[in-house]
Scaffold this motif. Structure first.
Motif, PDB file in Angstrom:
ATOM      1  N   THR A   1      12.318  41.510  70.840  1.00 62.04           N
ATOM      2  CA  THR A   1      13.719  41.139  70.961  1.00 62.04           C
ATOM      3  C   THR A   1      13.893  39.666  71.258  1.00 62.04           C
ATOM      4  O   THR A   1      14.924  39.080  70.952  1.00 62.04           O
ATOM      5  CB  THR A   1      14.390  41.964  72.078  1.00 62.04           C
ATOM      6  N   GLY A   2      12.915  39.024  71.888  1.00 63.05           N
ATOM      7  CA  GLY A   2      13.032  37.606  72.201  1.00 63.05           C
ATOM      8  C   GLY A   2      12.353  36.719  71.198  1.00 63.05           C
ATOM      9  O   GLY A   2      12.280  35.514  71.393  1.00 63.05           O
ATOM     10  N   GLU A   3      11.836  37.278  70.094  1.00 67.85           N
ATOM     11  CA  GLU A   3      11.087  36.487  69.128  1.00 67.85           C
ATOM     12  C   GLU A   3      11.728  36.626  67.770  1.00 67.85           C
ATOM     13  O   GLU A   3      12.039  37.729  67.314  1.00 67.85           O
ATOM     14  CB  GLU A   3       9.641  36.984  69.074  1.00 67.85           C
ATOM     15  N   ARG A   4      11.964  35.521  67.114  1.00 65.11           N
ATOM     16  CA  ARG A   4      12.631  35.590  65.818  1.00 65.11           C
ATOM     17  C   ARG A   4      11.596  35.674  64.706  1.00 65.11           C
ATOM     18  O   ARG A   4      10.444  35.274  64.880  1.00 65.11           O
ATOM     19  CB  ARG A   4      13.504  34.355  65.609  1.00 65.11           C
ATOM     20  N   PRO A   5      11.997  36.179  63.502  1.00 63.57           N
ATOM     21  CA  PRO A   5      11.090  36.161  62.376  1.00 63.57           C
ATOM     22  C   PRO A   5      10.690  34.738  62.019  1.00 63.57           C
ATOM     23  O   PRO A   5      11.374  33.777  62.362  1.00 63.57           O
ATOM     24  CB  PRO A   5      11.915  36.829  61.256  1.00 63.57           C
ATOM     25  N   GLU A   6       9.585  34.608  61.329  1.00 60.66           N
ATOM     26  CA  GLU A   6       9.072  33.285  60.987  1.00 60.66           C
ATOM     27  C   GLU A   6      10.090  32.517  60.141  1.00 60.66           C
ATOM     28  O   GLU A   6      10.649  33.040  59.183  1.00 60.66           O
ATOM     29  CB  GLU A   6       7.754  33.428  60.225  1.00 60.66           C
ATOM     30  N   LEU A   7      10.324  31.281  60.524  1.00 65.97           N
ATOM     31  CA  LEU A   7      11.331  30.458  59.867  1.00 65.97           C
ATOM     32  C   LEU A   7      10.720  29.812  58.629  1.00 65.97           C
ATOM     33  O   LEU A   7       9.804  28.992  58.732  1.00 65.97           O
ATOM     34  CB  LEU A   7      11.844  29.390  60.835  1.00 65.97           C
ATOM     35  N   ASN A   8      11.275  30.163  57.440  1.00 70.24           N
ATOM     36  CA  ASN A   8      10.834  29.550  56.187  1.00 70.24           C
ATOM     37  C   ASN A   8      11.773  28.387  55.884  1.00 70.24           C
ATOM     38  O   ASN A   8      12.808  28.545  55.225  1.00 70.24           O
ATOM     39  CB  ASN A   8      10.857  30.587  55.067  1.00 70.24           C
ATOM     40  N   ALA A   9      11.450  27.225  56.415  1.00 73.31           N
ATOM     41  CA  ALA A   9      12.359  26.076  56.352  1.00 73.31           C
ATOM     42  C   ALA A   9      12.663  25.682  54.910  1.00 73.31           C
ATOM     43  O   ALA A   9      13.826  25.407  54.558  1.00 73.31           O
ATOM     44  CB  ALA A   9      11.741  24.901  57.122  1.00 73.31           C
ATOM     45  N   ARG A  10      11.660  25.624  54.067  1.00 73.41           N
ATOM     46  CA  ARG A  10      11.887  25.169  52.697  1.00 73.41           C
ATOM     47  C   ARG A  10      12.862  26.081  51.956  1.00 73.41           C
ATOM     48  O   ARG A  10      13.768  25.613  51.256  1.00 73.41           O
ATOM     49  CB  ARG A  10      10.551  25.106  51.968  1.00 73.41           C
ATOM     50  N   ARG A  11      12.694  27.391  52.123  1.00 79.14           N
ATOM     51  CA  ARG A  11      13.574  28.327  51.420  1.00 79.14           C
ATOM     52  C   ARG A  11      15.011  28.212  51.941  1.00 79.14           C
ATOM     53  O   ARG A  11      15.970  28.228  51.156  1.00 79.14           O
ATOM     54  CB  ARG A  11      13.065  29.750  51.610  1.00 79.14           C
ATOM     55  N   LEU A  12      15.181  28.109  53.254  1.00 77.79           N
ATOM     56  CA  LEU A  12      16.532  28.004  53.815  1.00 77.79           C
ATOM     57  C   LEU A  12      17.223  26.716  53.377  1.00 77.79           C
ATOM     58  O   LEU A  12      18.423  26.701  53.059  1.00 77.79           O
ATOM     59  CB  LEU A  12      16.470  28.071  55.336  1.00 77.79           C
TER      60      LEU A  12
ATOM     61  N   PHE B   1      16.640  25.076  50.606  1.00 73.72           N
ATOM     62  CA  PHE B   1      16.955  25.215  49.186  1.00 73.72           C
ATOM     63  C   PHE B   1      18.217  26.050  48.975  1.00 73.72           C
ATOM     64  O   PHE B   1      19.122  25.672  48.205  1.00 73.72           O
ATOM     65  CB  PHE B   1      15.761  25.863  48.476  1.00 73.72           C
ATOM     66  N   VAL B   2      18.310  27.191  49.673  1.00 74.96           N
ATOM     67  CA  VAL B   2      19.469  28.071  49.499  1.00 74.96           C
ATOM     68  C   VAL B   2      20.744  27.416  50.020  1.00 74.96           C
ATOM     69  O   VAL B   2      21.786  27.390  49.336  1.00 74.96           O
ATOM     70  CB  VAL B   2      19.226  29.428  50.198  1.00 74.96           C
ATOM     71  N   SER B   3      20.671  26.893  51.256  1.00 72.98           N
ATOM     72  CA  SER B   3      21.891  26.348  51.866  1.00 72.98           C
ATOM     73  C   SER B   3      22.387  25.114  51.128  1.00 72.98           C
ATOM     74  O   SER B   3      23.593  24.982  50.839  1.00 72.98           O
ATOM     75  CB  SER B   3      21.630  26.028  53.338  1.00 72.98           C
ATOM     76  N   LEU B   4      21.500  24.191  50.798  1.00 71.48           N
ATOM     77  CA  LEU B   4      21.937  22.987  50.084  1.00 71.48           C
ATOM     78  C   LEU B   4      22.373  23.310  48.658  1.00 71.48           C
ATOM     79  O   LEU B   4      23.288  22.661  48.110  1.00 71.48           O
ATOM     80  CB  LEU B   4      20.816  21.950  50.069  1.00 71.48           C
ATOM     81  N   GLY B   5      21.728  24.333  48.064  1.00 68.67           N
ATOM     82  CA  GLY B   5      22.181  24.747  46.732  1.00 68.67           C
ATOM     83  C   GLY B   5      23.602  25.276  46.759  1.00 68.67           C
ATOM     84  O   GLY B   5      24.439  24.930  45.894  1.00 68.67           O
TER      85      GLY B   5
ATOM     86  N   TYR C   1      24.679  33.641  57.282  1.00 64.02           N
ATOM     87  CA  TYR C   1      24.013  34.904  57.661  1.00 64.02           C
ATOM     88  C   TYR C   1      22.490  34.756  57.636  1.00 64.02           C
ATOM     89  O   TYR C   1      21.778  35.363  58.447  1.00 64.02           O
ATOM     90  CB  TYR C   1      24.441  36.029  56.714  1.00 64.02           C
ATOM     91  N   LEU C   2      21.981  33.952  56.709  1.00 63.93           N
ATOM     92  CA  LEU C   2      20.528  33.745  56.641  1.00 63.93           C
ATOM     93  C   LEU C   2      20.026  32.993  57.869  1.00 63.93           C
ATOM     94  O   LEU C   2      18.962  33.300  58.413  1.00 63.93           O
ATOM     95  CB  LEU C   2      20.176  32.961  55.374  1.00 63.93           C
ATOM     96  N   PHE C   3      20.812  31.998  58.314  1.00 66.22           N
ATOM     97  CA  PHE C   3      20.393  31.239  59.490  1.00 66.22           C
ATOM     98  C   PHE C   3      20.410  32.102  60.753  1.00 66.22           C
ATOM     99  O   PHE C   3      19.560  31.942  61.627  1.00 66.22           O
ATOM    100  CB  PHE C   3      21.308  30.023  59.677  1.00 66.22           C
ATOM    101  N   ILE C   4      21.353  33.009  60.823  1.00 63.73           N
ATOM    102  CA  ILE C   4      21.440  33.877  61.996  1.00 63.73           C
ATOM    103  C   ILE C   4      20.182  34.718  62.137  1.00 63.73           C
ATOM    104  O   ILE C   4      19.611  34.871  63.225  1.00 63.73           O
ATOM    105  CB  ILE C   4      22.693  34.774  61.902  1.00 63.73           C
ATOM    106  N   VAL C   5      19.710  35.281  61.035  1.00 62.87           N
ATOM    107  CA  VAL C   5      18.505  36.131  61.064  1.00 62.87           C
ATOM    108  C   VAL C   5      17.297  35.347  61.544  1.00 62.87           C
ATOM    109  O   VAL C   5      16.460  35.853  62.296  1.00 62.87           O
ATOM    110  CB  VAL C   5      18.251  36.730  59.665  1.00 62.87           C
ATOM    111  N   HIS C   6      17.211  34.071  61.148  1.00 65.67           N
ATOM    112  CA  HIS C   6      16.005  33.286  61.420  1.00 65.67           C
ATOM    113  C   HIS C   6      16.100  32.410  62.664  1.00 65.67           C
ATOM    114  O   HIS C   6      15.100  31.770  63.029  1.00 65.67           O
ATOM    115  CB  HIS C   6      15.684  32.388  60.215  1.00 65.67           C
ATOM    116  N   THR C   7      17.270  32.358  63.303  1.00 67.31           N
ATOM    117  CA  THR C   7      17.400  31.448  64.436  1.00 67.31           C
ATOM    118  C   THR C   7      17.828  32.120  65.734  1.00 67.31           C
ATOM    119  O   THR C   7      17.431  31.667  66.814  1.00 67.31           O
ATOM    120  CB  THR C   7      18.411  30.331  64.109  1.00 67.31           C
ATOM    121  N   LEU C   8      18.619  33.176  65.666  1.00 69.82           N
ATOM    122  CA  LEU C   8      19.151  33.795  66.880  1.00 69.82           C
ATOM    123  C   LEU C   8      18.348  35.031  67.273  1.00 69.82           C
ATOM    124  O   LEU C   8      17.796  35.728  66.406  1.00 69.82           O
ATOM    125  CB  LEU C   8      20.620  34.186  66.683  1.00 69.82           C
TER     126      LEU C   8
END
Length: 420
Positions: A7-18, A20-24, A106-113
């Motif tokens: 519960t205190g650990e987030r999934p691995e953050l794939n910076a390059r993919r995020l 690419f998606v967000s800036l796209g 929504y993608l950032f929430i999964v990988h950051t919170l």
């Protein structure tokens, strides 16, 4: 690792993919905003919109790279999501079509919170997404627009929460699979190392087994030399001494000495080739023992009797040869040391054991007193015991000075076919 434990650990953050998606999505939304400049869509001047786009792009690039350094969610994650929601709202104020970009929140929430703040993050993104879907901030000026906005907000929040939880579960399942693969890789590496170590141990065992085999063969040869050559030479010396002491019986004693020499030579050759004693060729153990006893009695002029009890049956060659050699050594000891007038041998066949008992009425000795190995003997009992031990047999000796000696050899009754 289970989801409850993380519960205190987030999934691995794939910076390059995020990125690419967000800036796209940000670039696509910007293109739509430019295309709708001269329409009735509520919007701000293009320079304001471009400035908001540049600020959002910088926030996303800097924030994702910073969060990629942390494994645990913390204040930096919350600040990033809050900034993201505020900037998304600013872009929607500039043009409602930036709602497409707001969806990537929504993608950032999964990988950051963390899960504890998941609903808050989903609510923030659902808020700006619903604002975009209603046409921007202008729709909030009347009651109908506000009711419509509230309905869209609830629908977006519920749907987004369900989808976010589902996505979070998939990400964690993927991480579990990766963890299992890593564990399997480590286990394979350990197994490979263990196999290499076992190969080394196997090679070492082969060397030790070879050395043990060499030692065992040396011991076997030592026993054979004692059983065959020493006994034969002792008999020859005895006959030659008798020929000198008794001139009238000279020819008989010399003939006996020659016969003993020929037999000892033949037995020595057979021992070197690890063959069974000549007496056992074509005959069973009782017959071979009878021949040995009769020959020994005639050579030494001592009465020797053989008694067979139980049901006779052929045993494994190793067992029969060992019992025959034991009898020969026992009789040789009687001739050398006992000064006996009578010897009795009993071969007993039982259900799962075979015993050979040798008794004499000679001088006897103290079994507890160590016997020195000399030119005249001392190796006999040790050789018999060692030979019997190799076939899981035992040797018991009872004697006392002046009361004769009783020797008992016991071996497993393994028949020639392999069963007792």
């Amino acid at each position: 690792m289970s989801g409850e434990a993380r519960t205190g650990e987030r999934p691995e953050l794939n910076a390059r993919r995020l990125i690419f998606v967000s800036l796209g999505l940000l670039i696509g939304s910007t293109v739509l905003a430019i295309l709708t400049l001269h329409t009735e869509v509520p919007q701000q001047p293009l320079p304001v919109t471009l400035a908001a786009v540049a600020g959002t792009a910088a926030w996303v690039l800097g924030g994702i790279r910073l969060l990629a350094r942390f494994r645990q969610p913390g204040p930096a994650s919350a600040v990033f999501v809050i900034g993201y929601v505020v900037l998304s709202g600013l872009l929607i104020w500039c043009n409602p079509f930036f709602g497409f970009f707001a969806w990537s929140g929504y993608l950032f929430i999964v990988h950051t919170l963390s899960e504890r703040w998941l609903m808050a993050g989903v609510s923030g993104v659902a808020l700006v997404t619903a604002l975009s879907q209603t046409g921007g901030f202008e729709t909030l000026q009347d009651t109908g627009g506000r009711v419509f906005f509230a309905g869209l907000f609830l629908a977006n929040a519920v749907l987004a929460f369900i989808m976010t939880r589902f996505q979070l579960g998939q990400l964690r399942n993927s991480q579990r699979r990766l963890a299992v693969i890593d564990e399997l890789a480590q286990a394979n590496a350990k197994l490979e190392a263990a196999l290499k170590e076992n190969a080394g141990l196997h090679a070492q065992l082969l060397v030790q087994a070879h050395e043990a085999g060499v030692l065992d063969e040396r011991q076997r040869m030592a026993g054979e030399i004692h059983d065959v050559l020493a006994q034969g030479l002792t008999g020859i010396v005895t006959q030659l001494e008798a020929a000198e002491a008794q001139p009238g019986e000279r020819d008989r004693h010399l003939g006996a000495a020659k016969r003993l020499a020929r037999e000892s030579l033949a037995e020595a050759r057979r021992s070197v080739r690890a063959l069974r004693p000549q007496q056992l060729d074509g005959a069973g153990l009782p017959a071979a023992l009878g021949e040995v006893v009769e020959t020994w009695a005639s050579l030494h002029d001592i009465r020797a009797d053989l008694i067979i009890t139980g049901t006779e049956r052929r045993l494994l060659p190793e067992i029969e040869a060992t019992l025959l050699r034991t009898a020969q050594e026992a009789l040789a000891n009687v001739a050398r040391h006992a000064g006996a007038g009578r010897v009795g041998l009993t071969l007993s066949y039982m259900e799962d054991l075979v015993t050979l008992d040798v008794r004499d009425d000679g001088a006897g000795f103290d079994p507890e007193e160590p016997r020195e190995i000399t030119e005249t003997g001392g190796f006999g009992l040790a050789a018999m015991r060692e030979r019997l031990t190799r076939i899981a047999g035992t040797l018991a000796v009872e004697s006392e000075p002046g009361a004769g000696t009783a020797l008992s050899a016991c071996v497993p009754a393994i028949a020639l076919g392999g069963t007792p």
